[in-house]
Design an enzyme around this catalytic site. Structure first.
Site, PDB file in Angstrom:
ATOM      1  N   GLY A  20      -9.072 -42.774  23.635  1.00  0.00           N
ATOM      2  CA  GLY A  20      -8.107 -43.852  23.858  1.00  0.00           C
ATOM      3  C   GLY A  20      -8.644 -44.752  24.954  1.00  0.00           C
ATOM      4  N   CYS A 319     -10.722  -9.729  16.400  1.00  0.00           N
ATOM      5  CA  CYS A 319      -9.565  -9.387  15.569  1.00  0.00           C
ATOM      6  C   CYS A 319      -9.932  -9.266  14.092  1.00  0.00           C
ATOM      7  CB  CYS A 319      -8.549 -10.499  15.755  1.00  0.00           C
ATOM      8  SG  CYS A 319      -7.105 -10.267  14.766  1.00  0.00           S
ATOM      9  N   GLY A 359      -6.052 -16.885  21.838  1.00  0.00           N
ATOM     10  CA  GLY A 359      -7.191 -16.427  21.045  1.00  0.00           C
ATOM     11  C   GLY A 359      -7.890 -17.541  20.275  1.00  0.00           C
ATOM     12  N   GLY A 381      -9.668 -14.108  25.747  1.00  0.00           N
ATOM     13  CA  GLY A 381     -10.217 -12.774  25.950  1.00  0.00           C
ATOM     14  C   GLY A 381     -11.727 -12.829  26.058  1.00  0.00           C
ATOM     15  N   ARG A 382     -12.368 -13.210  24.944  1.00  0.00           N
ATOM     16  CA  ARG A 382     -13.841 -13.238  24.894  1.00  0.00           C
ATOM     17  C   ARG A 382     -14.413 -14.064  26.048  1.00  0.00           C
ATOM     18  NH1 ARG A 382     -17.838 -16.497  23.574  1.00  0.00           N
ATOM     19  NH2 ARG A 382     -16.292 -18.155  23.489  1.00  0.00           N
ATOM     20  N   TYR A 405     -16.938  -5.700  25.045  1.00  0.00           N
ATOM     21  CA  TYR A 405     -15.648  -6.356  24.782  1.00  0.00           C
ATOM     22  C   TYR A 405     -15.034  -5.725  23.534  1.00  0.00           C
ATOM     23  CZ  TYR A 405     -12.307 -10.118  23.733  1.00  0.00           C
ATOM     24  OH  TYR A 405     -11.164 -10.835  23.470  1.00  0.00           O
ATOM     25  N   GLY A 409      -6.641  -3.435  19.396  1.00  0.00           N
ATOM     26  CA  GLY A 409      -6.324  -2.706  18.158  1.00  0.00           C
ATOM     27  C   GLY A 409      -7.502  -1.893  17.657  1.00  0.00           C
ATOM     28  N   ARG A 418       0.990  -2.270  20.615  1.00  0.00           N
ATOM     29  CA  ARG A 418       0.813  -3.682  20.298  1.00  0.00           C
ATOM     30  C   ARG A 418       1.086  -3.953  18.814  1.00  0.00           C
ATOM     31  NH1 ARG A 418      -3.045  -7.681  19.217  1.00  0.00           N
ATOM     32  NH2 ARG A 418      -2.585  -9.441  20.582  1.00  0.00           N
TER      33      ARG A 418
HETATM   34  P1  IMP Z   1     -10.326 -14.186  21.994  1.00  0.00           P
HETATM   35  O1  IMP Z   1     -10.093 -15.048  23.194  1.00  0.00           O
HETATM   36  O2  IMP Z   1     -10.707 -14.993  20.786  1.00  0.00           O
HETATM   37  O3  IMP Z   1     -11.305 -13.086  22.261  1.00  0.00           O
HETATM   38  O4  IMP Z   1      -8.917 -13.525  21.618  1.00  0.00           O
HETATM   39  C1  IMP Z   1      -8.172 -12.759  22.515  1.00  0.00           C
HETATM   40  C2  IMP Z   1      -6.851 -12.419  21.882  1.00  0.00           C
HETATM   41  O5  IMP Z   1      -7.028 -11.607  20.720  1.00  0.00           O
HETATM   42  C3  IMP Z   1      -5.917 -11.592  22.750  1.00  0.00           C
HETATM   43  O6  IMP Z   1      -5.233 -12.331  23.706  1.00  0.00           O
HETATM   44  C4  IMP Z   1      -4.984 -10.981  21.724  1.00  0.00           C
HETATM   45  O7  IMP Z   1      -3.937 -11.840  21.339  1.00  0.00           O
HETATM   46  C5  IMP Z   1      -5.877 -10.801  20.516  1.00  0.00           C
HETATM   47  N1  IMP Z   1      -6.337  -9.401  20.372  1.00  0.00           N
HETATM   48  C6  IMP Z   1      -6.714  -8.528  21.324  1.00  0.00           C
HETATM   49  N2  IMP Z   1      -7.145  -7.359  20.791  1.00  0.00           N
HETATM   50  C7  IMP Z   1      -7.018  -7.488  19.459  1.00  0.00           C
HETATM   51  C8  IMP Z   1      -7.300  -6.637  18.358  1.00  0.00           C
HETATM   52  O8  IMP Z   1      -7.801  -5.516  18.489  1.00  0.00           O
HETATM   53  N3  IMP Z   1      -6.982  -7.135  17.129  1.00  0.00           N
HETATM   54  C9  IMP Z   1      -6.457  -8.359  16.955  1.00  0.00           C
HETATM   55  N4  IMP Z   1      -6.236  -9.224  17.955  1.00  0.00           N
HETATM   56  C10 IMP Z   1      -6.505  -8.791  19.195  1.00  0.00           C
END
Ligand code: IMP
Length: 500
Positions: A20, A319, A359, A381-382, A405, A409, A418
């Site tokens: 913009g 996931c 995520g 997370g990652r 990492y 689940g 969870r």
């Molecule tokens: P990332 O930032 O893409 O690594 O995603 C992190 C997110 O994945 C977390 O905040 C959770 O919501 C989700 N998560 C964590 N552990 C698992 C899993 O084992 N299975 C599916 N989702 C997960």
């Protein structure tokens, strides 16, 4: 007949922002990334805001007390993982809350009857040159002196010499009394030209140290997130099973904000948990809920009393929920639909419920996209698992440093709560994997770079704040062919691309 959404569900990668008008005012130093964390009424201030729009995921491999302190220093919040006993989670919260910016518990301690040899061994182990000498050799014992490298000359002193013979004794020490502020402590440090100031209680027991070098680092963190008692703001994850015990314990430990950590939030279990919170604490206790991916799920949790709502099913890097169960939605489509529902809810009720996009952030620009699409903050997370401050192990794999990492689940974390649907208290199948991520160094340096990209894009869009971006961002879908055009193309790269 089932309802079929004919629009495909889309990910961040399928969108770009259109610039913009940027005026001379649109400079990165003028951008504010301050953002609300909990719901508030129109015209009022939210009870909790963050100074940067990022929080760390409720995961064993990501958010412990160490990460909580590191991220709060930068202005964000860690949600300490809940897949551990109530006692150990509360202990982590307590540890992060009792960390006073600039006041460091003494990690190198000896007794006066120990020797120079012990001093040298301890220094080798901790890498720290200031050693507290206490009656019982602990960090909370009665302080009798300190030893720094100024107190001994290794080449001249017999290694068996007793510490009491060369330490600087208590009578000669400059010290601060418990309750002193950081700025008063720093004044003493400067006035007396010392490098460290022991802080003691009324019984001469050591409580912490203030170091001259930390004064500089305090100045490096102008966005640090503190509560009204100048302690770091700390979050924690809870579940829909043991909340009646876990929540009181976390509150007792000083937690500021909690989130129900669940793979799927549109459920009676979440409503029951939120009702219990409201019945017992009114609005004083702050709890987010989720995860949802559409307007119906949002409305349900909004009406159930959530303080913020998390979006995202199946998009996390570790996931496999979509593959295992066939549920989920592309993160961009989910954020866009839920943000529209949130804005509608705000118009109707005058209550603004912040949204957290959880995520699926792969590139830094995905953060900007999530915010532009209507998220108030982002859970990652990652991204955080790659840093020194994350709790997982740093390993060398095939010649490269990596950090471990793993998903909540996965069989490794076994966080069945969870994924709980009220049946047996056990995990039935995996919804996450165990993996490595490339080691990336310190949180501070990486965050500075990522957020500068966000600020810089905001300037290109012509906005200086997140609420302004929510109103003014213009997004476009990209075709598969234009994605190719987006990267370096038709050239021979000399090095790996620096995109992150
Ligand atoms: P990332 O930032 O893409 O690594 O995603 C992190 C997110 O994945 C977390 O905040 C959770 O919501 C989700 N998560 C964590 N552990 C698992 C899993 O084992 N299975 C599916 N989702 C997960």
């Amino acid at each position: 007949m089932a309802i079929v959404l004919t629009e495909p569900s889309r990910t961040f990668n399928e969108y770009l922002l259109i610039p913009g008008y940027s005026s001379a005012e649109h400079r990165v130093e003028n951008v504010s990334l301050k953002t609300p964390v909990v719901k508030y009424k129109k015209g009022e201030e939210p009870a909790i805001s963050m100074n940067i729009p990022l929080c760390s995921a409720v995961m064993q491999a990501v958010s412990d007390d160490n990460m909580a302190v590191a991220l709060a220093k930068e202005g964000g919040i860690s949600f300490i993982f809940g897949s551990q006993s109530i006692e150990s989670q509360a202990a982590m919260v307590r540890k992060a809350k009792s960390y006073k910016a600039g006041f460091v518990p003494s990690d190198s301690n000896l007794r006066p009857d120990q020797t120079l040899k012990d001093v040298l061994e301890l220094k080798e182990k901790t890498g720290h040159s200031t050693i507290a000498i206490t009656d019982d050799g602990t960090s909370e014992g009665k302080i009798l002196g300190i030893v720094t490298s100024k107190d001994y000359r290794v080449s001249r002193l017999d290694p068996e010499t007793k510490v009491s013979e060369f330490m600087t004794p208590f009578e000669k020490l400059i010290y601060g009394k418990e309750g002193i502020t950081l700025s008063e402590a720093n004044d003493l440090i400067w006035e007396h030209r010392v490098n460290q100031l022991p802080i003691i209680d009324e019984n001469q027991r050591l409580t912490s140290f203030v170091f001259r070098k930390d004064y500089e680092s305090h100045k490096d963190n102008p966005l640090e997130l503190l509560d009204e008692n100048k302690r770091f703001v700390v979050g924690a994850g809870i579940n829909t099973r043991d909340y009646e015990e876990r929540i009181p314990a976390l509150l007792e430990a000083g937690v500021d904000v909690m989130t129900i950590d669940s793979s799927e939030g549109y459920s009676e279990w979440q409503a029951r948990t939120l009702k219990w919170v409201r019945d017992n604490y009114g609005d004083s206790v702050k709890v987010g809920a989720g995860n949802v991916v559409d307007a119906e799920g949002f409305r349900f949790l909004a009406e159930a009393g959530a303080d913020f709502i998390k979006i995202g099913i199946g998009g996390g890097s570790i996931c496999i929920t979509r593959e295992q169960k066939g549920i989920g939605r592309g993160q961009a489509s989910a954020v866009l639909e839920v943000a529209e529902a949130r804005d509608k809810y705000f118009e109707e009720t005058g209550v603004y419920i912040p949204l957290c996009s959880d995520g699926g952030i792969v590139y830094d620009y995905h953060m900007t996209l999530a915010l532009a699409m209507g998220a108030d903050f982002i859970m990652l997370g990652r991204y955080f698992a790659r840093f020194d401050e994350a709790p997982s192990a740093k390993l060398m794999v095939n010649g490269n440093y990596v950090k471990e990492y793993w998903g909540e689940g996965s069989a490794r974390a076994r966080n069945w709560q969870r994924y709980d649907l009220g049946g047996d208290a056990k995990m039935k199948f995996e919804e996450g994997v165990d993996s490595y991520v490339p080691y990336a160094g310190s949180l501070h340096d990486n965050l500075a770079l990522s957020l500068n990209k966000v600020r810089s894009t905001m300037c290109n869009i012509g906005v200086l704040s997140i609420p302004e971006m929510h109103k003014n961002a213009k997004l476009t879908l990209v075709s598969a062919t234009s994605i190719v055009e987006g990267g370096a193309h038709d050239v021979i790269l000399k090095e790996a691309s620096p995109v992150g």
